[in-house]
Structures are given as C-alpha cells and as structure tokens.
Design an enzyme around this catalytic site. Sequence first.
Site, short mmCIF file in Angstrom:
data_model
loop_
_atom_site.label_atom_id
_atom_site.label_comp_id
_atom_site.label_asym_id
_atom_site.label_seq_id
_atom_site.Cartn_x
_atom_site.Cartn_y
_atom_site.Cartn_z
N GLN A 140 -3.86 5.47 10.39
CA GLN A 140 -4.74 6.41 9.69
C GLN A 140 -5.86 6.87 10.61
OE1 GLN A 140 -5.95 3.72 6.57
NE2 GLN A 140 -4.45 4.53 5.12
N PRO A 141 -6.31 8.12 10.47
CA PRO A 141 -7.49 8.54 11.23
C PRO A 141 -8.69 7.72 10.81
CG PRO A 141 -6.93 10.16 9.54
CD PRO A 141 -5.79 9.18 9.58
N GLU A 192 -8.39 2.59 -0.72
CA GLU A 192 -7.57 1.61 -1.44
C GLU A 192 -7.92 1.63 -2.91
OE1 GLU A 192 -6.91 -2.35 -0.01
OE2 GLU A 192 -7.51 -1.84 2.03
N LYS A 235 -2.96 -0.81 10.66
CA LYS A 235 -2.99 -1.96 9.76
C LYS A 235 -1.65 -2.09 9.05
CE LYS A 235 -5.25 0.65 6.00
NZ LYS A 235 -6.48 0.73 5.18
N ARG A 276 -25.08 0.12 -4.72
CA ARG A 276 -25.09 1.57 -4.51
C ARG A 276 -24.91 2.27 -5.85
NH1 ARG A 276 -21.69 4.37 0.11
NH2 ARG A 276 -23.78 4.55 1.01
N GLU A 298 -7.78 -1.20 -5.58
CA GLU A 298 -7.61 -2.66 -5.62
C GLU A 298 -7.44 -3.14 -7.05
OE1 GLU A 298 -7.61 -4.80 -3.03
OE2 GLU A 298 -8.90 -4.07 -1.43
N ARG A 342 -10.97 -1.99 -8.73
CA ARG A 342 -11.94 -1.57 -7.72
C ARG A 342 -11.36 -0.40 -6.95
NH1 ARG A 342 -13.22 -5.54 -3.00
NH2 ARG A 342 -12.32 -3.97 -1.62
N LYS A 358 0.80 -1.23 0.00
CA LYS A 358 0.00 0.00 0.00
C LYS A 358 0.83 1.27 0.00
CE LYS A 358 -4.11 -2.18 1.94
NZ LYS A 358 -3.55 -3.55 2.01
N SER A 405 -8.93 -7.00 5.46
CA SER A 405 -9.00 -6.30 6.75
C SER A 405 -8.43 -7.11 7.90
CB SER A 405 -10.44 -5.88 7.07
OG SER A 405 -10.88 -4.91 6.15
#
Length: 302
Positions: free
Chosen positions: A177-178, A274, A136, A231, A276, A259, A100, A143
């Site tokens: 990260q927040p 992210e 993470k 969605r 992906e 993605r 990442k 996750s």
Amino acid sequence: MLNEVSVPATRERSRVALVTCDRIPELDADDRLVVPALRERGVEVVPVAWDAAVDWASFALAVIRSPWDYVARREEFVAWAAKVPRLANPADVVSWNTDKRYLRELAAAGVPVVPTTWVEPGEAWEPPLVGEFVVKPAVGAGSLDSGRYNLVKAEHRELAAAHVARLQAAGRLVMVQPYLVAVDTYGETALLFFPDDGQFVFSHAVRKGAMLTGPDENVEGLYKEESIRPRTPLDAELEIARKALAAVPGGADRLLYARVDLIPGPDDLPVLVELELTEPSLFLGTAAGAPERFAEAITSRL
C-alpha cells in the site's frame, strides 16, 4: 472432549468469558477496566485463553478481547470461533474479518479504502522506483511483520522485495500500500462503536501515532507499542466509519463492538485502513464512561 458442566440458569445468565491468550492470562490492562463495571451489574467475569480446555457452553457470552497469538494459527482460531455457542463478535464475522481481503469487499461497496496491491504466494512482484510504500501480510495483527519503504532508495527496494518474498515463502498473502504521509502529522483516527438501546452508536475516538518508521525489523511479541491520545473525530470520519459498518456482511446490529481506523489520503479526505471487528484494542481508558458503555453493551447482550 470435556464433560458437560451443569450451570444453574441464574449463574449462566451472568457468567461472561473475556477471551484472551495464554500470554496475557489476566487480560490486557485496558480490558481490565471493564471488569469492575461488569461486576457492578452482577456479571461474573472470567478471563479465558481462546485455546484453553474449557466448556464454552457454560458461559452466557464469550467476548473476544486479546487472543493476539492467533495470527500464526488463524485456521484453528476460526474453527474454534465456530464452536463457541455464544460469541461476540459472531464466528462468521471473525472468519471474514481476520483476513484483510475484506477490504476488497468494502471498496466494492463504495467505502474509500487505501489502495492495495495484493501479491499471492509465488507471484512475481517488482518494487516501484519511486514513492513510499507499506508491506504487510493480509493476516496479521499489532503491526507485526509490517514495514515502510522509500523505494527511491535502492537499498529499500531490495529490502521491500525481500520482505515480500519472506511473507510469500511462509504462504502468506502480501499487501502493498502507498504510505499515507498524513499519519506522520495528523495521525490515524480510531473510532469506537458499541450498541446502545438497539442502535450501534459512536462511543469515543483516539489519535494513533505513526508506528512504521522504516523497514520491517522482525520485531517479536504480540504487537508494537502505540502512541495513543483522545480525539474528537471529524464529521467526514464519522460518515466513512458508518459507511464501512453498513457494509459489514449480516449487518452491524449483530456486533458488540467495532473499531474503524482511518487516515487522510492525498486529497486530505479520510480513507479506511482497517475495520477491526475481531480483537481490537478499545482504548477504554481514554474516554470518560467508555468502560461503563462497554459493560452496558455486554449486559444488554445477555
């Protein structure tokens, strides 16, 4: 080393490997939705674990789908990808996207990315005294090894520090990260893209519910369960998704799928969580025609 297998040209053009892992030998349930659509188009579909002893040159195309055990063996996985002659997405994309740190490059290219503190192995890290944060690893999937901490609480500061130290001890780069609270109400938007008639275009989107409810609990498995529903994305989400794809090294026109995961930031504008491009769930079962669109993209690539 396997012996070379001779495959007739007509067969080679229609034989496709859907790459998985030996823990999901018959493919993820969502990925299985594309199989009938491919067979209708004359494509022979073969589920194959990425580390199986097969002749990858015998396939007209190998499409990465669910090799979700690669995280602990990333270097081996990247080396495998480099040896597959016809791979989607391409091996250099796999190498770039499975760490990442690519978020740094996208942020430098002007893509709004969730703010991230990077903590190297051996580097000291002091938890803030206020705010909610996510801890993470930079190399991870599903996750797993991720946790949410309310650092107002002394107990959570201790747990967050222990989580960071645990990842560091394993030689892993840590991301802090927040926590974007909009994920608890609005959720996360995942936008799916496939090529169509020479253009890389939007296919469908889903809402993903919040997955991190508290500190990391060392959950075992390949991924944590998600709450998913269809969605219609906002124009602002589509705009940022396309901006992220435009910043992919080598260009998005080489991709077979993508993605883009977004969450509203503190100002309610979406930020990238992210991008992906390696082994994302495509949520084919959430949108009419999605399996057919993906099958057509694969067939066109052949």
